[in-house]
Structure formats: C-alpha cells, structure tokens
Motif scaffolding. Sequence first.
Motif, PDB file in Angstrom:
ATOM      1  N   ALA A 137       0.862  25.328 -42.481  1.00  0.00           N
ATOM      2  CA  ALA A 137       1.307  25.549 -41.096  1.00  0.00           C
ATOM      3  C   ALA A 137       0.309  26.379 -40.309  1.00  0.00           C
ATOM      4  N   LYS A 138      -0.597  27.060 -41.045  1.00  0.00           N
ATOM      5  CA  LYS A 138      -1.574  27.923 -40.385  1.00  0.00           C
ATOM      6  C   LYS A 138      -2.974  27.319 -40.360  1.00  0.00           C
ATOM      7  N   VAL A 139      -3.053  26.048 -40.719  1.00  0.00           N
ATOM      8  CA  VAL A 139      -4.368  25.422 -40.789  1.00  0.00           C
ATOM      9  C   VAL A 139      -5.025  25.495 -39.420  1.00  0.00           C
ATOM     10  N   TYR A 140      -6.274  25.850 -39.402  1.00  0.00           N
ATOM     11  CA  TYR A 140      -6.947  26.092 -38.130  1.00  0.00           C
ATOM     12  C   TYR A 140      -7.108  24.848 -37.272  1.00  0.00           C
ATOM     13  N   LYS A 141      -7.061  23.662 -37.875  1.00  0.00           N
ATOM     14  CA  LYS A 141      -7.239  22.462 -37.060  1.00  0.00           C
ATOM     15  C   LYS A 141      -5.992  22.144 -36.247  1.00  0.00           C
ATOM     16  N   TYR A 142      -4.899  22.860 -36.462  1.00  0.00           N
ATOM     17  CA  TYR A 142      -3.690  22.681 -35.666  1.00  0.00           C
ATOM     18  C   TYR A 142      -3.336  23.981 -34.958  1.00  0.00           C
ATOM     19  N   ALA A 143      -2.825  23.861 -33.764  1.00  0.00           N
ATOM     20  CA  ALA A 143      -2.396  25.031 -32.999  1.00  0.00           C
ATOM     21  C   ALA A 143      -1.159  24.654 -32.205  1.00  0.00           C
ATOM     22  N   TYR A 144      -0.323  25.642 -31.932  1.00  0.00           N
ATOM     23  CA  TYR A 144       0.816  25.379 -31.057  1.00  0.00           C
ATOM     24  C   TYR A 144       0.283  24.948 -29.697  1.00  0.00           C
ATOM     25  N   LEU A 145       0.839  23.863 -29.162  1.00  0.00           N
ATOM     26  CA  LEU A 145       0.401  23.401 -27.849  1.00  0.00           C
ATOM     27  C   LEU A 145       0.570  24.516 -26.825  1.00  0.00           C
ATOM     28  N   TYR A 146       1.644  25.285 -26.955  1.00  0.00           N
ATOM     29  CA  TYR A 146       1.916  26.379 -26.026  1.00  0.00           C
ATOM     30  C   TYR A 146       0.745  27.364 -25.980  1.00  0.00           C
ATOM     31  N   ASP A 147       0.121  27.615 -27.126  1.00  0.00           N
ATOM     32  CA  ASP A 147      -0.924  28.637 -27.211  1.00  0.00           C
ATOM     33  C   ASP A 147      -2.240  28.221 -26.584  1.00  0.00           C
ATOM     34  N   VAL A 148      -2.514  26.930 -26.509  1.00  0.00           N
ATOM     35  CA  VAL A 148      -3.842  26.492 -26.058  1.00  0.00           C
ATOM     36  C   VAL A 148      -3.849  25.733 -24.729  1.00  0.00           C
ATOM     37  N   ALA A 149      -2.763  25.049 -24.407  1.00  0.00           N
ATOM     38  CA  ALA A 149      -2.733  24.241 -23.180  1.00  0.00           C
ATOM     39  C   ALA A 149      -2.529  25.126 -21.950  1.00  0.00           C
ATOM     40  N   LYS A 150      -3.210  24.780 -20.871  1.00  0.00           N
ATOM     41  CA  LYS A 150      -3.091  25.505 -19.602  1.00  0.00           C
ATOM     42  C   LYS A 150      -2.424  24.611 -18.561  1.00  0.00           C
ATOM     43  N   VAL A 151      -1.802  25.246 -17.588  1.00  0.00           N
ATOM     44  CA  VAL A 151      -1.178  24.492 -16.497  1.00  0.00           C
ATOM     45  C   VAL A 151      -2.245  23.625 -15.821  1.00  0.00           C
ATOM     46  N   GLY A 152      -1.928  22.351 -15.662  1.00  0.00           N
ATOM     47  CA  GLY A 152      -2.863  21.412 -15.064  1.00  0.00           C
ATOM     48  C   GLY A 152      -3.598  20.557 -16.075  1.00  0.00           C
ATOM     49  N   ASP A 153      -3.643  21.004 -17.344  1.00  0.00           N
ATOM     50  CA  ASP A 153      -4.306  20.208 -18.386  1.00  0.00           C
ATOM     51  C   ASP A 153      -3.582  18.885 -18.604  1.00  0.00           C
ATOM     52  N   TYR A 154      -4.329  17.875 -18.993  1.00  0.00           N
ATOM     53  CA  TYR A 154      -3.725  16.598 -19.346  1.00  0.00           C
ATOM     54  C   TYR A 154      -3.264  16.630 -20.805  1.00  0.00           C
ATOM     55  N   VAL A 155      -2.150  15.949 -21.076  1.00  0.00           N
ATOM     56  CA  VAL A 155      -1.577  15.865 -22.414  1.00  0.00           C
ATOM     57  C   VAL A 155      -1.410  14.391 -22.765  1.00  0.00           C
ATOM     58  N   ASP A 156      -1.789  14.014 -23.978  1.00  0.00           N
ATOM     59  CA  ASP A 156      -1.712  12.615 -24.387  1.00  0.00           C
ATOM     60  C   ASP A 156      -0.282  12.267 -24.804  1.00  0.00           C
ATOM     61  N   TYR A 157       0.578  12.169 -23.813  1.00  0.00           N
ATOM     62  CA  TYR A 157       1.991  11.851 -24.004  1.00  0.00           C
ATOM     63  C   TYR A 157       2.211  10.395 -23.615  1.00  0.00           C
ATOM     64  N   ASN A 158       2.986   9.676 -24.403  1.00  0.00           N
ATOM     65  CA  ASN A 158       3.200   8.247 -24.143  1.00  0.00           C
ATOM     66  C   ASN A 158       4.679   7.955 -23.942  1.00  0.00           C
ATOM     67  N   ALA A 159       5.044   7.576 -22.726  1.00  0.00           N
ATOM     68  CA  ALA A 159       6.440   7.262 -22.401  1.00  0.00           C
ATOM     69  C   ALA A 159       6.780   5.801 -22.623  1.00  0.00           C
ATOM     70  N   GLY A 160       5.810   5.002 -23.069  1.00  0.00           N
ATOM     71  CA  GLY A 160       6.075   3.593 -23.343  1.00  0.00           C
ATOM     72  C   GLY A 160       5.797   2.674 -22.162  1.00  0.00           C
ATOM     73  N   ASP A 161       6.237   1.425 -22.274  1.00  0.00           N
ATOM     74  CA  ASP A 161       6.014   0.409 -21.244  1.00  0.00           C
ATOM     75  C   ASP A 161       7.333  -0.034 -20.611  1.00  0.00           C
ATOM     76  N   TRP A 162       7.233  -0.582 -19.414  1.00  0.00           N
ATOM     77  CA  TRP A 162       8.408  -1.141 -18.746  1.00  0.00           C
ATOM     78  C   TRP A 162       8.799  -2.451 -19.414  1.00  0.00           C
ATOM     79  N   LYS A 163      10.086  -2.623 -19.680  1.00  0.00           N
ATOM     80  CA  LYS A 163      10.570  -3.842 -20.334  1.00  0.00           C
ATOM     81  C   LYS A 163      10.924  -4.932 -19.336  1.00  0.00           C
ATOM     82  N   ASP A 164      11.074  -4.534 -18.073  1.00  0.00           N
ATOM     83  CA  ASP A 164      11.388  -5.529 -17.049  1.00  0.00           C
ATOM     84  C   ASP A 164      10.662  -5.171 -15.768  1.00  0.00           C
ATOM     85  N   SER A 165      10.823  -5.995 -14.761  1.00  0.00           N
ATOM     86  CA  SER A 165      10.184  -5.756 -13.458  1.00  0.00           C
ATOM     87  C   SER A 165      11.231  -5.391 -12.424  1.00  0.00           C
ATOM     88  N   SER A 166      10.830  -4.620 -11.433  1.00  0.00           N
ATOM     89  CA  SER A 166      11.737  -4.232 -10.350  1.00  0.00           C
ATOM     90  C   SER A 166      10.944  -4.127  -9.054  1.00  0.00           C
TER      91      SER A 166
END
Length: 267
Positions: free
Chosen positions: A64-93
């Motif tokens: 849990a303390k491996v240096y290659k991982y860090a809490y996102l809270y500890d390193v991310a700053k306001v305005g930074d981009y995050v690789d979050y994926n909400a998926g695709d639209w299943k239909d059209s509107s």
Amino acid sequence: MGGGYLLIILILLVVTNGITYGASQLTSESVSYQKKDGELTTVKSALDELITKSSKVDDLEEKAKVYKYAYLYDVAKVGDYVDYNAGDWKDSSKMPTENGSFGGYNAGTSKNASVEKCGGGTTNLNGWRVLSKNEKTKTVTIVHAGEPECYYHEYRDSNTGVINLDNRAKEYMNEYAQSSRSIKKEDIETITPQSNTLRMIGDWYWLATVYSNYDLYSVYASGIINGGGNSYAFGYRPVVELKSSVFTPGKGTDMFSQDAWQLVEMK
C-alpha cells in the motif's frame, strides 16, 4: 504474547500427556494444547503461525506504500485532467426543445467528449478535470471539462430543474465514483479568474442553483455568472466525487491525448 503463553513459562510443574516435567525441561515444542477447532497443536506451531500471519500483514502494508502509487488527493491539483471514463452513449437524442429534457448527443459517441454547441457559443473541451478536493474526507471531485449534452429549462419550477440536473449526473458514474451531481453556483465562485477554462468553456451552461421561483443560474460563454435564465437549451456539466480509495500510478494521457492522472482503486 497472549497471557496463556506466559502462564506456561511461569508454571513450575506442568503435566503434559500424563508426564510431569520440570520448568527447566519445558520447551515450545513439548507443550501442546487443543485449539478451538479441536485440533491439537504445540506452542511452537502456534507461534510460527502467528509470525507468518504478521509477515503477511506487513507485506500488505508495504504494498500500500509502494512509491509508484499515491493517493490521488495528495498529488492532483484543481484544474488537472483526470483519466476518468464515463462510457459511451447507447442511443441518440436530438437537441432538447421541451422543458426538463436532455439531448444533443449521438449513439456510440463518448460521454467524455463535448457536444460542439448548446447555447450562445461553441466548445472543444473534452475529458474530466479536478474541480475541488476535500481535506476531511481525502476525496477528489471532478467535473466534465466541457458539456457532454444540453438541457432545456423553461420559465417554470426552478427547484424541479435543479433536481433534474443533479439526477442526470448518475449517467456519468463508474467504478471509481461514489456520488454525482450537477455543477453549481458555489463551484463556479471558487474558480478565479473567470477567464479560467475550468469556468469559461466557450459555451453557455446551466448551474443547478435556484435564482428565482422560475429561473436557474447559468454561466455565459465568457465565464460570467448569469443571474436568471429560462427557455433555453444550454450546456450541462456533470460533477463526480471519486472514492477516497482511488490511487494513481502517475500521469499519462486520456483518450483525447491530454496529460491526465491515471486511476487505480486499491481495496
């Protein structure tokens, strides 16, 4: 060590399996006892088992303390981009034209991308950005960088409009999310200057905040907060609060080739 083991050492004479031993003759291998499951074991075996379990706990803590991982809270700053994926639209509107309706997107397109135009401008902002961080809960809240769809609000009950906007955000939750809502006036007020692209996305969008009985707040393409708006199809910006268990191995790129924090959940 447990009190039972100390008593064994302190007893001067112990009868084991019908044989009497002096204290000087006792060893962890010679003293046996019955475990809760009925199995007969020796003190040495029990101690070895405890040591093994302790080592496993230590190993988990180290992982849990491996240096290659860090809490996102500890390193991310306001305005930074995050690789979050909400998926695709299943239909059209189609572009919404009725009160309380969403639309403007096509089936198969990504929810992480923006529709080009909803209100009085255009946007080409895609992906997700850090909106805020909660020191108490160690959580990170992210917002869509642009507008993945449009929402139409008429001159009607503004409280219902807020509910519609907040409920819609569930469409954007994945395994890293613990809650969701729409962007609000108080969120925008923390973003300065107004020319900041976290606030000014190039198009108009709704805020899930009541201005009057019939109006909602909105944000102009220029980033200025508009006190009152109705009978328009403006952009919609969902907000997602990530779990406190979200870690990051560092920055990489998201699906739009933007520099973004990668996500990993440690359970």
